[in-house]
Design a protein around this motif. Structure first.
Motif, mmCIF file in Angstrom:
data_model
loop_
_atom_site.group_PDB
_atom_site.id
_atom_site.type_symbol
_atom_site.label_atom_id
_atom_site.label_comp_id
_atom_site.label_asym_id
_atom_site.label_seq_id
_atom_site.Cartn_x
_atom_site.Cartn_y
_atom_site.Cartn_z
ATOM 1 N N VAL A 285 -3.556 3.626 -3.855
ATOM 2 C CA VAL A 285 -3.623 2.192 -3.589
ATOM 3 C C VAL A 285 -3.597 2.008 -2.074
ATOM 4 O O VAL A 285 -2.633 2.410 -1.411
ATOM 5 C CB VAL A 285 -2.438 1.442 -4.239
ATOM 6 N N SER B 288 -3.418 -3.692 -4.754
ATOM 7 C CA SER B 288 -2.355 -3.628 -5.751
ATOM 8 C C SER B 288 -2.940 -3.147 -7.063
ATOM 9 O O SER B 288 -4.136 -3.332 -7.337
ATOM 10 C CB SER B 288 -1.695 -5.005 -5.939
ATOM 11 N N VAL C 286 0.699 5.094 -2.296
ATOM 12 C CA VAL C 286 0.571 3.662 -2.025
ATOM 13 C C VAL C 286 0.743 3.451 -0.522
ATOM 14 O O VAL C 286 1.791 3.777 0.030
ATOM 15 C CB VAL C 286 1.616 2.839 -2.804
ATOM 16 N N ALA D 11 2.270 -1.348 -6.314
ATOM 17 C CA ALA D 11 1.897 -0.738 -7.584
ATOM 18 C C ALA D 11 3.019 -0.932 -8.592
ATOM 19 O O ALA D 11 4.204 -0.905 -8.238
ATOM 20 C CB ALA D 11 1.591 0.746 -7.412
ATOM 21 N N GLY E 7 4.612 0.252 1.561
ATOM 22 C CA GLY E 7 4.201 -0.267 0.257
ATOM 23 C C GLY E 7 5.393 -0.398 -0.670
ATOM 24 O O GLY E 7 6.540 -0.126 -0.299
#
Length: 219
Positions: free
Chosen positions: A82, A86, A103, A108, A131
């Motif tokens: 990611v 998202s 991420v 996520a 993230g």
């Protein structure tokens, strides 16, 4: 005009972004990322920060990654990436025995309550940079969490372990950098409020059972 402190802070933020982009594009590995992030925090001038990321070009686009293509299976392991986006994996989706979760500047959610599980333990290699990852598991699982954090947080919201053998083993490995990893324990269909009330009841019941099991003291 920005103050020197403001210019330095803005340079740090830009450097973190370029390092995160470089890591997501496999231009640098995990160890190099950690070393350079620490060097950025120690740097005292904008010139020092610029030198740390001089070999990394800024990302030319921040287009979202479609959820349908965010997971690609290669052999026995799956990859979930990611970047500036998202992704939610919920419902009856198929889980690989091992999944690499990366991420970078994104969010996520991995919900394993109704997922189709493989036989044996599940291993998630988690690497988060600026993230957030919400991991939802059902009660009764054995969680082996070995995730490290650098200026980030790793939080587990769960009740007392149930008696008997765990239904599933989940192993977490990796690092959380300027990010947050939250592990939620919920029943299928249960929301955060319902899970919090259930955990309170379970802890209270466990405390009462423990008190009854203690031998009576002398008068």
């Amino acid at each position: 005009m920005d103050s020197p402190a403001g210019q330095l802070q803005r340079a740090r933020e830009q450097a973190r972004g370029r390092l995160g982009d470089g890591y997501a594009q496999d231009l640098i590995d995990q160890d190099t990322l950690d070393e350079r992030l620490e060097a950025v925090e120690r740097a005292a001038t904008v010139a020092e920060i610029d030198a740390i990321v001089a070999d990394l070009r800024p990302v030319e686009t921040t287009a979202l990654v479609p959820a349908s293509t965010a997971v690609a299976v290669s052999g026995p392991a799956a990859r979930m990436r990611v970047l500036f986006s998202s992704i939610d994996r919920t419902g009856a989706w198929h889980v690989s025995p091992r999944t690499h979760v990366r991420v970078v500047f994104g969010n996520a959610t991995i919900d394993l309550r109704q997922a189709v599980l493989p036989g044996g333990p599940i291993e998630l290699d988690v690497h988060l940079v600026c993230g957030n990852l919400d991991l939802i598991i059902p009660p009764g699982w054995q969680l082996d969490n070995d995730c490290g954090a650098l200026l980030g947080s790793v939080e587990q919201l769960s009740g007392p372990p149930p008696p008997g053998k765990p239904r599933q083993v989940l192993r977490l490995r990796g690092r959380v950098i300027f990010s947050s990893l939250t592990i939620h324990e919920r029943l299928p269909g249960e929301n955060a409020w319902g899970a919090r009330k259930r955990r309170k009841r379970e802890h209270k019941a466990l405390a009462e059972r423990s008190a009854r099991a203690l031998p009576a003291g002398d008068d």
